[in-house]
Scaffold this motif. Structure first.
Motif, mmCIF file in Angstrom:
data_model
loop_
_atom_site.group_PDB
_atom_site.id
_atom_site.type_symbol
_atom_site.label_atom_id
_atom_site.label_comp_id
_atom_site.label_asym_id
_atom_site.label_seq_id
_atom_site.Cartn_x
_atom_site.Cartn_y
_atom_site.Cartn_z
ATOM 1 N N VAL A 232 0.867 -1.182 0.000
ATOM 2 C CA VAL A 232 0.000 0.000 0.000
ATOM 3 C C VAL A 232 0.902 1.230 0.000
ATOM 4 C CG1 VAL A 232 -1.984 -1.090 1.121
ATOM 5 C CG2 VAL A 232 -0.175 -0.080 2.526
ATOM 6 N N GLU A 233 0.313 2.405 -0.188
ATOM 7 C CA GLU A 233 1.113 3.616 -0.332
ATOM 8 C C GLU A 233 1.694 4.115 0.990
ATOM 9 O OE1 GLU A 233 -0.863 6.738 -2.396
ATOM 10 O OE2 GLU A 233 -1.218 5.556 -4.204
ATOM 11 N N VAL A 234 0.917 4.009 2.059
ATOM 12 C CA VAL A 234 1.308 4.591 3.349
ATOM 13 C C VAL A 234 1.117 3.568 4.461
ATOM 14 C CG1 VAL A 234 0.851 6.465 4.990
ATOM 15 C CG2 VAL A 234 0.577 6.873 2.539
ATOM 16 N N HIS A 235 2.019 3.579 5.449
ATOM 17 C CA HIS A 235 1.869 2.691 6.600
ATOM 18 C C HIS A 235 0.525 2.919 7.270
ATOM 19 C CE1 HIS A 235 5.877 0.889 6.860
ATOM 20 N NE2 HIS A 235 6.350 2.048 6.451
ATOM 21 N N GLY A 236 -0.198 1.833 7.513
ATOM 22 C CA GLY A 236 -1.510 1.919 8.145
ATOM 23 C C GLY A 236 -2.668 1.840 7.168
ATOM 24 N N ASN A 237 -2.429 2.162 5.913
ATOM 25 C CA ASN A 237 -3.496 2.077 4.912
ATOM 26 C C ASN A 237 -3.928 0.629 4.693
ATOM 27 O OD1 ASN A 237 -3.130 4.808 4.604
ATOM 28 N ND2 ASN A 237 -2.880 4.750 2.393
ATOM 29 N N GLY B 77 -2.968 1.122 11.451
ATOM 30 C CA GLY B 77 -4.099 0.514 10.761
ATOM 31 C C GLY B 77 -5.411 0.845 11.441
ATOM 32 N N CYS B 78 -5.386 0.929 12.768
ATOM 33 C CA CYS B 78 -6.583 1.334 13.523
ATOM 34 C C CYS B 78 -6.881 2.814 13.306
ATOM 35 C CB CYS B 78 -6.385 1.030 15.000
ATOM 36 S SG CYS B 78 -6.276 -0.735 15.385
ATOM 37 N N GLN B 79 -5.822 3.638 13.208
ATOM 38 C CA GLN B 79 -6.019 5.066 12.948
ATOM 39 C C GLN B 79 -6.716 5.290 11.605
ATOM 40 O OE1 GLN B 79 -5.177 7.545 15.240
ATOM 41 N NE2 GLN B 79 -4.915 5.690 16.449
ATOM 42 N N TYR B 80 -6.353 4.471 10.632
ATOM 43 C CA TYR B 80 -6.957 4.578 9.303
ATOM 44 C C TYR B 80 -8.475 4.366 9.390
ATOM 45 C CZ TYR B 80 -7.607 3.648 4.281
ATOM 46 O OH TYR B 80 -8.029 3.686 2.968
ATOM 47 N N ILE B 81 -8.891 3.407 10.188
ATOM 48 C CA ILE B 81 -10.313 3.122 10.369
ATOM 49 C C ILE B 81 -11.006 4.278 11.077
ATOM 50 C CG2 ILE B 81 -11.976 1.573 11.480
ATOM 51 C CD1 ILE B 81 -9.807 -0.652 11.186
ATOM 52 N N LEU B 82 -10.394 4.768 12.153
ATOM 53 C CA LEU B 82 -10.991 5.865 12.909
ATOM 54 C C LEU B 82 -11.091 7.140 12.077
ATOM 55 C CD1 LEU B 82 -9.221 5.259 16.329
ATOM 56 C CD2 LEU B 82 -11.662 4.972 15.844
ATOM 57 N N ASP B 83 -10.123 7.371 11.198
ATOM 58 C CA ASP B 83 -10.156 8.569 10.343
ATOM 59 C C ASP B 83 -11.347 8.564 9.396
ATOM 60 O OD1 ASP B 83 -7.974 9.809 11.448
ATOM 61 O OD2 ASP B 83 -6.541 8.991 10.006
ATOM 62 N N ALA B 84 -11.911 7.387 9.171
ATOM 63 C CA ALA B 84 -13.084 7.288 8.285
ATOM 64 C C ALA B 84 -14.390 7.428 9.064
ATOM 65 C CB ALA B 84 -13.054 5.944 7.554
ATOM 66 N N PHE B 85 -14.316 7.746 10.365
ATOM 67 C CA PHE B 85 -15.510 7.910 11.208
ATOM 68 C C PHE B 85 -16.542 8.797 10.502
ATOM 69 C CE2 PHE B 85 -17.888 9.893 14.730
ATOM 70 C CZ PHE B 85 -18.229 8.772 15.462
ATOM 71 N N PRO B 86 -17.737 8.277 10.223
ATOM 72 C CA PRO B 86 -18.683 9.003 9.354
ATOM 73 C C PRO B 86 -19.585 10.017 10.054
ATOM 74 C CG PRO B 86 -19.517 6.812 9.814
ATOM 75 C CD PRO B 86 -18.194 6.912 10.508
ATOM 76 N N TRP B 87 -19.437 10.146 11.382
ATOM 77 C CA TRP B 87 -20.326 11.078 12.094
ATOM 78 C C TRP B 87 -19.526 12.210 12.720
ATOM 79 C CZ3 TRP B 87 -20.638 5.675 13.267
ATOM 80 C CH2 TRP B 87 -21.661 5.011 12.576
ATOM 81 N N GLN B 88 -18.694 12.865 11.937
ATOM 82 C CA GLN B 88 -17.820 13.914 12.446
ATOM 83 C C GLN B 88 -18.590 15.045 13.121
ATOM 84 O OE1 GLN B 88 -14.542 14.034 12.516
ATOM 85 N NE2 GLN B 88 -14.064 12.183 11.368
ATOM 86 N N ASP B 89 -19.813 15.308 12.686
ATOM 87 C CA ASP B 89 -20.595 16.395 13.272
ATOM 88 C C ASP B 89 -20.873 16.160 14.764
ATOM 89 O OD1 ASP B 89 -22.237 14.226 12.145
ATOM 90 O OD2 ASP B 89 -23.929 15.355 12.977
ATOM 91 N N ARG B 90 -20.837 14.898 15.198
ATOM 92 C CA ARG B 90 -21.101 14.593 16.603
ATOM 93 C C ARG B 90 -20.022 15.159 17.529
ATOM 94 N NH1 ARG B 90 -25.070 10.470 16.238
ATOM 95 N NH2 ARG B 90 -26.118 11.021 14.282
ATOM 96 N N PHE B 91 -18.814 15.374 17.002
ATOM 97 C CA PHE B 91 -17.728 15.877 17.837
ATOM 98 C C PHE B 91 -17.972 17.309 18.323
ATOM 99 C CE2 PHE B 91 -15.073 12.605 15.608
ATOM 100 C CZ PHE B 91 -14.796 11.871 16.738
#
Length: 198
Positions: free
Chosen positions: A25-30, A85-99
């Protein structure tokens, strides 16, 4: 410049690999697209909003397949290489407005015995770098007694096992009127489609 050179050298010695299948993959964690498609299951756990003042419980993946392998390696084998790899998943969190409503993010602490044995809290390893980009990390909970391993207990036994196991560290933060996000690696408990979440 030096940081960039260091990253290039790291990529030469340890080329970026998908945490699932190990392909390049291109980047570590992807994650590669096929592996990410298998694990990506964002949802609110059915009925979680009914529990007291809990607004809801969100899961991004399930405790199975590649995620089970990664989380077990993080938890029991000190495989910190999977943190990205876990950070990659969290970065895709789809409810950013909740923050926008969250005042602080609170991890579930380990017992002193388990922390000493493991050397780190996997919840902090997975969540803290992600949280600190968006909000405030607060160690508000203290585990005041050790508990049994949960995996072999029934739902009622798990509830009893955790009763009065935690206390709020009131000296560190005023929680009155605040909105808190509790983060943990959840590998037990029935949820939608009878899957376990992580």
């Amino acid at each position: 410049m030096l940081k960039r050179m260091g990253c290039v050298l790291l990529d030469l010695v340890y080329p970026p690999r998908c945490p699932g299948c190990g392909c390049s993959v291109e980047v570590h964690g992807n994650w590669c697209p096929p592996c990410f498609a298998k694990i990506w299951q964002p949802r609110m756990i059915s009925g979680s909003h009914k529990a007291g003042k809990l607004d809801g419980c969100y899961a991004l993946t399930s405790y199975s397949g590649d995620m089970k392998k990664i989380l077990r390696a993080l938890k029991y084998s000190r495989a910190l290489k999977y943190e990205k790899g876990c950070q990659y998943i969290l970065d895709a969190f789809p409810w950013q407005d909740r923050f926008a409503r969250i005042d602080a993010v609170v991890p579930v602490p380990l017992s002193t015995r388990r922390m000493y044995k493991r050397g780190y809290n996997q919840t902090e390893v997975i969540f803290r770098p992600w949280v600190e980009r968006y909000g405030c990390w607060k160690d508000l909970l203290e585990r005041v007694r050790s508990t049994e391993a949960q995996w072999h207990l029934t739902k009622q036994q798990r509830e009893k096992n955790l009763k009065r196991a935690f206390e709020i560290n009131k000296d560190s933060f005023c929680i009155t009127g605040t909105h808190l996000l509790l983060v943990d690696v959840m590998t037990l408990g029935l949820i939608q489609n009878n899957k376990k979440c992580a």
